[in-house]
Motif scaffolding. Structure first.
Motif, short mmCIF file in Angstrom:
data_model
loop_
_atom_site.label_atom_id
_atom_site.label_comp_id
_atom_site.label_asym_id
_atom_site.label_seq_id
_atom_site.Cartn_x
_atom_site.Cartn_y
_atom_site.Cartn_z
N UNK A 132 2.02 10.25 -8.50
CA UNK A 132 1.36 10.03 -9.79
C UNK A 132 0.52 8.75 -9.80
N UNK A 133 0.30 8.15 -8.64
CA UNK A 133 -0.39 6.86 -8.59
C UNK A 133 -1.80 6.93 -9.17
N UNK A 134 -2.45 8.07 -9.04
CA UNK A 134 -3.81 8.20 -9.55
C UNK A 134 -3.88 8.47 -11.04
N UNK A 135 -2.73 8.82 -11.64
CA UNK A 135 -2.73 9.20 -13.05
C UNK A 135 -2.07 8.18 -13.96
N UNK A 173 0.78 -1.23 0.00
CA UNK A 173 0.00 0.00 0.00
C UNK A 173 0.81 1.27 0.00
N UNK A 174 2.13 1.19 -0.22
CA UNK A 174 2.95 2.39 -0.18
C UNK A 174 2.54 3.42 -1.21
N UNK A 195 -2.28 7.45 -0.29
CA UNK A 195 -3.08 8.67 -0.24
C UNK A 195 -4.23 8.68 -1.24
N UNK A 196 -4.36 7.63 -2.03
CA UNK A 196 -5.52 7.55 -2.92
C UNK A 196 -6.78 7.27 -2.09
N UNK A 197 -7.92 7.84 -2.48
CA UNK A 197 -9.15 7.57 -1.73
C UNK A 197 -9.54 6.10 -1.82
N UNK A 198 -10.26 5.63 -0.84
CA UNK A 198 -10.67 4.23 -0.82
C UNK A 198 -11.58 3.91 -2.01
N UNK A 199 -12.34 4.89 -2.47
CA UNK A 199 -13.21 4.66 -3.62
C UNK A 199 -12.42 4.37 -4.90
N UNK A 200 -11.14 4.79 -4.91
CA UNK A 200 -10.27 4.54 -6.07
C UNK A 200 -9.32 3.38 -5.81
N UNK A 201 -9.61 2.59 -4.77
CA UNK A 201 -8.78 1.44 -4.45
C UNK A 201 -7.58 1.76 -3.60
N UNK A 202 -7.53 2.97 -3.03
CA UNK A 202 -6.40 3.36 -2.21
C UNK A 202 -6.64 3.11 -0.73
N UNK A 203 -5.69 3.59 0.09
CA UNK A 203 -5.77 3.40 1.53
C UNK A 203 -6.55 4.54 2.18
N UNK A 204 -6.52 5.73 1.56
CA UNK A 204 -7.31 6.84 2.05
C UNK A 204 -6.69 7.62 3.20
#
Length: 315
Positions: free
Chosen positions: A93-96, A51-52, A56-65
């Protein structure tokens, strides 16, 4: 206001320290350096699974939030271990970039006028030019790689390439490039903080074990002063980095990066002094922290840029 870490934050920090101790011990670190310092795909996927990159990605996008303070705690531990690779750029850049959050893609950092680290392993580039940011991938990235030239790196864990001017390479624009640069600078400061703390620990350990004239060298006043100064640097930087993580204030981030750079470089130098000539040998780890600290000090936000930002804020 209470600035103590929460139980969850302490657990996150302890978990990351335990993970890195098990997945990237000294033997594995040395194997990476002996192999040229490149990014290992297996290690990158392990970090993604932990999860590194999605922290910081939101949980709705599969992140830890989680937020910026939690990322700072994680990158503090990363700095202690001298973990290789463009971890900060990949997280930002994880979300892009497809696959970056899971550790299936490596995103390197490209800054105008500066060499690019780990270019050969990159699946995408986070290009920062002033306050603008874009992601470079696909054919444009392959063309840039073909025109890049490898250059000698002072850090054996960070292969570097000199690239042509980045203006001629179009990519996907990212919103708020100034924020990305600030956050990258803060996470780099957290890595510097971890490195400064590790240099202090190494100096104290060596000072207690090494004997001269029938006594540990740590009993000598000159060595005590060196170690005390290292502690002051590290804890001053820690307070600044943690505070900037909470406020995300541009001036506080600039101050935190400046103090953390000074702590990492200064502590590594003093750790070398405590170790004497053996600290410069390849078998020792001391010089590796100094070389990585020098390199980080020239990324995201240099000392001159941080000083200008602080002066502008005061004005």
């Amino acid at each position: 206001m209470d600035f103590q870490l929460s139980d969850d934050q302490r657990a996150l920090r302890a978990g990351m320290r335990e993970l890195l101790a098990g997945r990237f011990d000294r033997d594995r670190m040395r194997a990476v350096l002996d192999g040229g310092g490149g990014v290992g795909g297996a290690l990158w996927r392990e970090l993604g699974a932990a999860g590194l990159f999605a922290l910081r990605l939101p949980e709705t996008a599969g992140g830890v939030g989680l937020g910026l303070p939690e990322s700072v705690l994680v990158f503090d531990e990363v700095g202690r271990r001298l973990l290789p690779g463009p971890l900060i750029a990949t997280q930002l850049a994880a979300g892009a970039v497809q696959g970056a959050a899971a550790g299936e893609a490596v995103v390197a950092l490209a800054e105008a006028g500066r060499p690019v680290g780990h270019l050969a392993a990159a699946d995408a580039l986070l290009v920062l030019d002033g306050d603008s940011a874009r992601v470079l991938s696909g054919g444009a990235l392959r063309r840039l790689v073909g025109e890049a030239e490898p250059v000698r790196s002072l850090d054996p864990g960070t292969p570097l390439w000199r690239v042509p001017g980045l203006a001629g390479y179009e990519g996907e624009p990212l919103a708020d490039g100034a924020r990305l640069r600030r956050e990258g600078a803060l996470l780099a400061a957290a890595e510097q903080l971890g490195s400064a703390a590790r240099s202090l620990e190494a100096a104290v350990q060596h000072a207690g074990a090494r004997e001269q004239f029938g006594a540990p060298i740590g009993s000598f006043q000159a060595v005590k002063h060196l170690c005390a100064g290292m502690l002051v640097r590290a804890e001053t930087a820690r307070a600044a980095v943690y505070a900037a993580a909470v406020t995300a204030d541009p001036a506080e981030i600039a101050g935190a990066k400046l103090l953390a750079d000074e702590a990492a470089v200064g502590n590594a130098r003093d750790c070398l002094q405590v170790h004497g000539g053996m600290g410069f040998t390849w078998e020792a780890d001391v010089h590796l922290h100094l070389k990585r600290a020098w390199l980080r000090a020239g990324q995201w936000l240099t000392a001159a840029e941080a000083e200008e930002a602080l002066a502008a804020d005061l004005a």
